[in-house]
Design a protein around this motif. Structure first.
Motif: not given
Length: 599
Positions: A112, A114, A123-124, A127, A430, A433, A468
């Motif tokens: 979590y 970012t 990051s994507e 996710n 998401i 998060k 999640l």
């Protein structure tokens, strides 16, 4: 039943219901890696006293290509400062650096985070794993990406106090090829496996230097014998504890307290216990709470902090409006122990920045007295952080009085609403998060509180955890929400039914169909009693119960419930309403399944 082309089953949430869209997210394009994968607050060399020996041990350890070094010691003794100073002196020897604060588990701190994922350019992709409810796979992917980075790399895990979680996490992290510096109160690790660098109390000379650095500038160079004796007595009575010395000096300076008077204040509150001098300074370990391990240590620090707080002139003239100084200290105590910008804090505290407020002068006063750490934010304004030990003392030793949900209600309400429904197309848990640990910390530190607004936070956070992929965490959170509602409301209250439904659907996801069916049936009976047969809340619970019965193979009973739910939505909102369409999909599929079973 194949639901691959449908939205996930919907569940009740505090202000209505929500649906989750499993929209595919494309992987981000490759990015050029940067040296600092995360930010951290630097420390000035001149502000660190008496830790050269420990820095030398760390430097030698990593020069010998050892993988892990544990920097341990009691709370407030200076472990994080030592880690920052090591970074300051050795930063240029590393190709990549990441600083990770551990407020929950090691895995969650990565999954979590970012900032770390943005720094890695993944990051994507992370996710995608989380949307697919695969947090463990997300963790593994992050570690694989970090392992592939070239050059010498350093990872700092700050405040990792849960022994079992830390040891489990290190087993994976050691395989990345990074050097790992851990700050922890834990001393349980096997020293044959990991180098342990002990941060103990200061010696008398260094303690005097620390005090002098934070006391009035005109006293820091040339003490008289009497003044030097006063300083030495203060440091002695504070057991040469770094944080206590710093806060005492700052408070004495801010309140124009003479050294002699300050010595008397500290000495009068001093715990005259011979055992304090016979024992070795203990390192606290208690899992997530990071409490001090021995009662005398805990009481010693708490008593002096209480004494310091009572002798500060907290309220300047004309600054008695809410929030008070005590309110702000309680607010900061329940937040995660990290820096927070003024802009974010105003939102958390429910303060309109456009309206007159005394909070800026209060923050300055609190920081000048040592109860908050203050630094400038990159985007302008200041940011503030409370030391984890101070948070511990405020919450569990009650040095400013009790802290309950009522005391920090603006924060509870803010995050209860933050984790609320997400109805926009393509939205998903998401996007919540980044602040997940704010919510889990609030639930942890206020555990057992029965304020009715607390269940809103617990309920909404439970649904986020479910989406999640943390089903066990979601179940535990929703059980707390149900228990809170049962203490506040009658058994057939709509809030109780809401929590029963949500817990039931999580149990269904965990495979406990009996428990799920029983809870949702009770919820349906309650909603039918309170709202009548044609209410949208009734339709939603009917839909959920039908979903559970379908898992049982009770297709005709499930079909009947879907049909009732569809009729309610169609009658109230028409055929183009998104829930009318969604239930119609379930209804069509189950009719096909029934027909196939009868052939």
């Amino acid at each position: 039943m194949d639901t691959g082309n449908k939205t996930n089953i919907e569940r009740q949430i505090n202000q209505g219901a929500h649906s989750v869209c499993n929209e595919h997210i494309h992987a981000a394009p490759e990015k050029t890696q940067i040296k600092l994968l995360t930010g951290f607050v630097s420390v000035a060399e001149e502000q660190v006293i008496g830790r050269d020996e420990q820095i030398a041990v760390l430097t030698k350890t990593f020069e010998q290509n050892r993988t892990v070094a544990l920097v341990n010691g009691m709370g407030g003794i200076g472990k994080t400062t030592v880690a920052l100073l090591y970074l300051s002196r050795n930063q240029n020897t590393y190709a990549h650096i990441a600083w990770i604060d551990i407020s929950d588990s090691v895995e969650n701190a990565f999954v979590y985070n970012t900032e770390l994922q943005n720094g890695l350019g993944i990051s994507e992709k992370v996710n995608e794993f989380i949307i697919a409810k695969q947090p463990a796979a997300a963790f593994d992917f992050i570690l694989q990406t970090m392992r592939a980075l070239p050059g010498k790399k350093l990872l700092v895990l700050d405040n990792a106090n849960n022994h079992s979680d830390l040891m489990q996490g290190l087993k994976k992290l050691e395989k990345m090829g990074w050097q790992i510096l851990v700050t922890t109160r834990d001393t349980s690790a096997n020293e044959t496996d990991y180098v342990s660098v002990r941060i103990d109390k200061l010696d008398a000379v260094d303690a005097r230097k620390v005090f002098s650095m934070y006391y009035r500038a005109d006293f820091t160079k040339n003490y008289t014998d009497a003044e030097r004796n006063c300083v030495d007595d203060i440091c002695h009575d504070l057991d040469c504890h770094t944080l206590l010395i710093e806060m005492t000096a700052k408070s004495g300076s801010m309140n124009n307290c003479s050294l002699a008077a300050l010595r008397d204040i500290i000495h009068d509150g001093y715990m005259h216990s011979p055992a304090l001098y016979r024992r070795k300074v203990a390192t606290g370990i208690s899992g997530k709470k990071a409490e001090l391990s021995q009662a005398d240590e805990q009481a010693f620090v708490a008593e002096h902090l209480r004494r310091i707080f009572e002798h500060v002139n907290w309220l300047p003239e004309n600054e008695t409006d809410k929030p008070t100084i005590k309110d702000l200290l309680a607010y900061h105590a329940v937040l995660i122990p990290d820096y927070h910008s003024e802009k974010d804090l105003l939102e958390y505290f429910g303060i309109n920045a456009e309206q007159p407020t005394n909070i800026y002068s209060q923050w300055t006063l609190i920081s000048q007295n040592g109860w908050l750490e203050e630094t400038r934010h990159a985007e302008g304004g200041m940011q503030y952080k409370m030391h984890p030990l101070l948070q511990e003392m405020i919450l569990h030793e009650k040095i400013i009085g009790d802290v309950s949900c009522e005391n920090v209600l603006p924060i509870v309400d803010y995050f209860g609403n933050y984790f609320n429904a997400y109805n926009k197309p393509g939205d998903h848990a998401i996007f919540k998060k980044e602040k997940l640990e704010f919510g889990t910390r609030l639930v942890e530190v206020l555990d057992g509180d029965v304020h009715k607004n607390f269940s809103i936070l617990q309920n909404n956070l439970g649904l986020i955890l479910c989406d999640l992929g943390d089903l066990n965490g979601a179940r535990d959170m929703m059980q707390k929400a149900l228990a809170t509602d049962e203490k506040n409301f009658r058994p057939d209250h709509p809030s109780v039914a809401r929590s029963q439904t949500n817990l039931g659907m999580i149990l269904r996801d965990l495979g406990d169909l009996n428990g799920a069916r029983d809870l949702v049936r009770m919820a349906l009976a309650t909603d039918e009693k309170n709202f009548g047969p044609d209410h949208p809340s009734v339709a939603l619970v009917q839909w959920n119960l039908g979903y559970i019965l379908e898992d049982y193979g009770e297709l005709k009973d499930a079909h009947l419930l879907y049909e009732k739910a569809h009729n309610i939505y169609f009658k109230l909102y028409g055929e183009d309403y998104f829930r009318t369409k969604n239930v119609k999909d379930y209804l069509d599929d189950i009719l096909a399944a029934i027909k196939k079973a009868e052939e």
